[in-house]
Design an enzyme around this catalytic site. Structure first.
Site: not given
Ligand code: CA2
Length: 152
Positions: A113, A109, A89, A25, A82, A102, A79, A76, A104, A100, A20, A12-13
């Site tokens: 996170r 942070r 699963d 980021y 977390h 990320h 959110a 990635n 940042s 995995e 932004r 997401p996002n």
């Protein structure tokens, strides 16, 4: 191994990358990252399928549907990293190596996170290296697949 197929999955996002929050980021867009990973994979004879969704179930469906054609995943999860037991699963269920990523440094942070639900079922985690983390993750994943092919 015949030419490996990798999945690059974003949660997401992350479709808004570059638009932004450049302080956290950077200015890199999702398309830039997809091009970087396609180039890193292509340089080693692998092909790439990219997917992004803001919906937990869609991410899980994508992993399920592609599990038989893919050899490994760079992910990635945003959110959902977390929070999502369901994604954890799914990663465990598909029995593919997942790295995995990320952008940042999640450990530098907010406390929420620092926890990754998916880390225990991933091959490893690359965090805080910005855009470059994806190339690192792709090469690590391909090294792992090469080593597994030699052993089998
Ligand atoms: O650092 C990362 O890559 C994250 O996975 C990014 C997630 C965040 O929830 C994780 O803790 C760490 C959030 C991505 C949000 O992306 C945005 C992009 C542009 C503008 C706003 C948010």
């Amino acid at each position: 191994m015949p030419s490996p197929v990798l999945l690059l999955v974003h949660g997401p996002n992350l479709n808004l990358l570059g638009e932004r929050n450049p302080a956290v980021y950077g200015r890199t867009t999702l398309l830039d990252i997809e091009a970087d990973v396609a180039a890193a994979a292509g340089a080693r004879g692998a092909s790439l399928l990219c997917y992004q969704s803001n919906h937990e179930g869609s991410l899980i469906d994508f992993l399920h549907e592609r599990r038989r054609l893919a050899n490994g995943v760079v992910m990635n999860a945003g959110a959902f990293t977390h929070t999502s037991v369901a994604l954890r699963d799914a990663i465990e269920a598909i029995q593919l190596p997942v790295v995995e990523v990320h952008i940042s440094n999640t450990h530098a942070r907010e406390g929420f996170r620092h926890v990754s639900m998916i880390a225990p079922v991933c091959l490893g985690q690359v965090t805080g290296l910005g855009r470059d983390g994806y190339t690192v993750a792709t090469n690590l994943l391909l090294d792992h697949l090469d080593a597994a092919a030699i052993q089998s």
